[in-house]
Design a protein around this motif. Sequence first.
Motif, PDB file in Angstrom:
ATOM      1  N   GLY A 195       0.787  -1.223   0.000  1.00  0.00           N
ATOM      2  CA  GLY A 195       0.000   0.000   0.000  1.00  0.00           C
ATOM      3  C   GLY A 195       0.822   1.277   0.000  1.00  0.00           C
ATOM      4  N   LEU A 196       2.129   1.195   0.183  1.00  0.00           N
ATOM      5  CA  LEU A 196       2.979   2.380   0.135  1.00  0.00           C
ATOM      6  C   LEU A 196       3.699   2.395  -1.206  1.00  0.00           C
ATOM      7  CD1 LEU A 196       4.414   2.378   3.768  1.00  0.00           C
ATOM      8  CD2 LEU A 196       2.453   3.635   2.877  1.00  0.00           C
ATOM      9  N   ASP A 197       3.939   3.591  -1.729  1.00  0.00           N
ATOM     10  CA  ASP A 197       4.422   3.702  -3.103  1.00  0.00           C
ATOM     11  C   ASP A 197       5.899   4.027  -3.272  1.00  0.00           C
ATOM     12  OD1 ASP A 197       1.908   3.111  -4.114  1.00  0.00           O
ATOM     13  OD2 ASP A 197       1.283   5.197  -4.027  1.00  0.00           O
ATOM     14  N   ALA A 198       6.622   4.308  -2.201  1.00  0.00           N
ATOM     15  CA  ALA A 198       8.048   4.647  -2.333  1.00  0.00           C
ATOM     16  C   ALA A 198       8.901   3.601  -1.626  1.00  0.00           C
ATOM     17  CB  ALA A 198       8.319   6.032  -1.758  1.00  0.00           C
ATOM     18  N   GLU A 199      10.078   3.359  -2.193  1.00  0.00           N
ATOM     19  CA  GLU A 199      11.021   2.391  -1.627  1.00  0.00           C
ATOM     20  C   GLU A 199      12.413   2.989  -1.674  1.00  0.00           C
ATOM     21  OE1 GLU A 199      10.629  -0.770  -4.422  1.00  0.00           O
ATOM     22  OE2 GLU A 199       8.514  -1.032  -4.019  1.00  0.00           O
ATOM     23  N   LEU A 200      13.227   2.685  -0.674  1.00  0.00           N
ATOM     24  CA  LEU A 200      14.613   3.126  -0.648  1.00  0.00           C
ATOM     25  C   LEU A 200      15.502   1.893  -0.766  1.00  0.00           C
ATOM     26  CD1 LEU A 200      16.743   5.361  -0.289  1.00  0.00           C
ATOM     27  CD2 LEU A 200      16.502   5.043   2.189  1.00  0.00           C
ATOM     28  N   VAL A 201      16.446   1.964  -1.712  1.00  0.00           N
ATOM     29  CA  VAL A 201      17.333   0.844  -2.011  1.00  0.00           C
ATOM     30  C   VAL A 201      18.766   1.349  -2.015  1.00  0.00           C
ATOM     31  CG1 VAL A 201      17.961  -0.808  -3.818  1.00  0.00           C
ATOM     32  CG2 VAL A 201      15.555  -0.243  -3.441  1.00  0.00           C
ATOM     33  N   GLU A 202      19.686   0.522  -1.526  1.00  0.00           N
ATOM     34  CA  GLU A 202      21.109   0.815  -1.647  1.00  0.00           C
ATOM     35  C   GLU A 202      21.668  -0.088  -2.737  1.00  0.00           C
ATOM     36  OE1 GLU A 202      25.104   0.904   1.116  1.00  0.00           O
ATOM     37  OE2 GLU A 202      23.691  -0.760   1.375  1.00  0.00           O
ATOM     38  N   GLY A 203      22.454   0.478  -3.639  1.00  0.00           N
ATOM     39  CA  GLY A 203      23.065  -0.299  -4.707  1.00  0.00           C
ATOM     40  C   GLY A 203      24.567  -0.119  -4.732  1.00  0.00           C
ATOM     41  N   VAL A 204      25.289  -1.222  -4.975  1.00  0.00           N
ATOM     42  CA  VAL A 204      26.734  -1.172  -5.158  1.00  0.00           C
ATOM     43  C   VAL A 204      27.048  -1.988  -6.409  1.00  0.00           C
ATOM     44  CG1 VAL A 204      29.008  -1.685  -4.221  1.00  0.00           C
ATOM     45  CG2 VAL A 204      27.160  -0.970  -2.673  1.00  0.00           C
ATOM     46  N   LEU A 205      27.482  -1.284  -7.460  1.00  0.00           N
ATOM     47  CA  LEU A 205      27.849  -1.928  -8.716  1.00  0.00           C
ATOM     48  C   LEU A 205      29.369  -1.933  -8.801  1.00  0.00           C
ATOM     49  CD1 LEU A 205      26.912  -3.181 -11.406  1.00  0.00           C
ATOM     50  CD2 LEU A 205      26.859  -0.851 -12.358  1.00  0.00           C
ATOM     51  N   PRO A 206      29.976  -3.136  -8.886  1.00  0.00           N
ATOM     52  CA  PRO A 206      31.440  -3.203  -8.935  1.00  0.00           C
ATOM     53  C   PRO A 206      32.024  -2.449 -10.128  1.00  0.00           C
ATOM     54  CG  PRO A 206      30.529  -5.356  -8.435  1.00  0.00           C
ATOM     55  CD  PRO A 206      29.375  -4.473  -8.827  1.00  0.00           C
ATOM     56  N   ALA A 207      33.193  -1.885  -9.903  1.00  0.00           N
ATOM     57  CA  ALA A 207      33.900  -1.142 -10.956  1.00  0.00           C
ATOM     58  C   ALA A 207      34.085  -2.024 -12.186  1.00  0.00           C
ATOM     59  CB  ALA A 207      35.262  -0.678 -10.438  1.00  0.00           C
ATOM     60  N   HIS A 214      28.483   3.385  -5.715  1.00  0.00           N
ATOM     61  CA  HIS A 214      27.668   3.179  -4.518  1.00  0.00           C
ATOM     62  C   HIS A 214      26.613   4.280  -4.482  1.00  0.00           C
ATOM     63  CE1 HIS A 214      27.538   3.098   0.175  1.00  0.00           C
ATOM     64  NE2 HIS A 214      26.520   2.441  -0.360  1.00  0.00           N
ATOM     65  N   TYR A 215      25.350   3.877  -4.446  1.00  0.00           N
ATOM     66  CA  TYR A 215      24.286   4.870  -4.516  1.00  0.00           C
ATOM     67  C   TYR A 215      23.053   4.459  -3.724  1.00  0.00           C
ATOM     68  CZ  TYR A 215      22.787   1.640  -8.214  1.00  0.00           C
ATOM     69  OH  TYR A 215      22.442   0.511  -8.924  1.00  0.00           O
ATOM     70  N   ALA A 216      22.246   5.470  -3.427  1.00  0.00           N
ATOM     71  CA  ALA A 216      20.928   5.262  -2.845  1.00  0.00           C
ATOM     72  C   ALA A 216      19.930   5.498  -3.972  1.00  0.00           C
ATOM     73  CB  ALA A 216      20.676   6.233  -1.702  1.00  0.00           C
ATOM     74  N   LEU A 217      18.922   4.657  -4.033  1.00  0.00           N
ATOM     75  CA  LEU A 217      17.900   4.736  -5.070  1.00  0.00           C
ATOM     76  C   LEU A 217      16.540   4.809  -4.412  1.00  0.00           C
ATOM     77  CD1 LEU A 217      16.960   4.381  -8.074  1.00  0.00           C
ATOM     78  CD2 LEU A 217      17.006   1.920  -7.645  1.00  0.00           C
ATOM     79  N   VAL A 218      15.778   5.841  -4.750  1.00  0.00           N
ATOM     80  CA  VAL A 218      14.397   5.949  -4.296  1.00  0.00           C
ATOM     81  C   VAL A 218      13.510   5.603  -5.496  1.00  0.00           C
ATOM     82  CG1 VAL A 218      12.591   7.482  -3.411  1.00  0.00           C
ATOM     83  CG2 VAL A 218      14.953   7.725  -2.592  1.00  0.00           C
ATOM     84  N   VAL A 219      12.623   4.667  -5.302  1.00  0.00           N
ATOM     85  CA  VAL A 219      11.713   4.212  -6.347  1.00  0.00           C
ATOM     86  C   VAL A 219      10.296   4.580  -5.922  1.00  0.00           C
ATOM     87  CG1 VAL A 219      10.873   2.205  -7.628  1.00  0.00           C
ATOM     88  CG2 VAL A 219      13.252   2.275  -6.857  1.00  0.00           C
ATOM     89  N   CYS A 220       9.579   5.284  -6.804  1.00  0.00           N
ATOM     90  CA  CYS A 220       8.216   5.717  -6.513  1.00  0.00           C
ATOM     91  C   CYS A 220       7.293   5.241  -7.637  1.00  0.00           C
ATOM     92  CB  CYS A 220       8.119   7.234  -6.414  1.00  0.00           C
ATOM     93  SG  CYS A 220       9.277   7.980  -5.274  1.00  0.00           S
ATOM     94  N   ARG A 221       6.260   4.516  -7.271  1.00  0.00           N
ATOM     95  CA  ARG A 221       5.294   4.078  -8.285  1.00  0.00           C
ATOM     96  C   ARG A 221       4.511   5.294  -8.772  1.00  0.00           C
ATOM     97  NH1 ARG A 221       4.365  -1.290  -8.794  1.00  0.00           N
ATOM     98  NH2 ARG A 221       2.220  -0.983  -9.446  1.00  0.00           N
ATOM     99  N   PRO A 222       4.178   5.308 -10.063  1.00  0.00           N
ATOM    100  CA  PRO A 222       3.425   6.454 -10.605  1.00  0.00           C
ATOM    101  C   PRO A 222       2.008   6.514 -10.056  1.00  0.00           C
ATOM    102  CG  PRO A 222       3.760   4.767 -12.300  1.00  0.00           C
ATOM    103  CD  PRO A 222       4.465   4.310 -11.053  1.00  0.00           C
TER     104      PRO A 222
END
Length: 192
Positions: free
Chosen positions: A111-123, A184-192
């Motif tokens: 029922g909530l539309d936003a999510e916070l994700v941490e991502g680490v993509l190797p060089a 290394h990043y933080a990603l916020v995902v919000c459903r439309p």
Amino acid sequence: MDIASTTPTDLDARLAARLASLRAERGWSLDTLAERSGVSRTTLSRLERGETSPTASLLGRLCTAYGRTMSRLIAETEGEAPQHVRAVDQATWIDPETGFRRRGVSPPATGLDAELVEGVLPAGKTINYAAPAVQGLEQHIWMLGGTLALTVDGKTHHLEPGDCLRFRLFGPTQFTAPGPTNAHYALVVCRP
């Protein structure tokens, strides 16, 4: 290659079960899902039986077929959803092909539309997503360390620590960590 030869983890086993149940809920055959996702029937069968770990690209195609974000799919593999999740208890998934590490920071919630994700993509690694899980999905990427070349709608954005990019997803995307350190990043995902 969409399948990695690594030994599946406990999260992979829960993902396999959830993917099988999503297909069953829709009454889709493996052939139907293969057609909708562009993933071979054999690969889907191996995934649902928990014989292999999915790559980020493959999970992206399945999320598109099911109309779910990757965060939501992973959250659906967890039990009862608490409001507070300690860092050690946050679900972390590792792409067996690239080593990309994705940690669901937000407590899972329906029922909530936003999510916070941490991502680490190797060089030196790249991940391609053929299509968004949900058309018009809003995302915010805030760079915490390293650099990231992110291609959205055919335009490449070069992100450095502290930079933030906000966009909506309608087509393919490409994440590349040019190095020399991991992106290394933080990603916020919000459903439309």
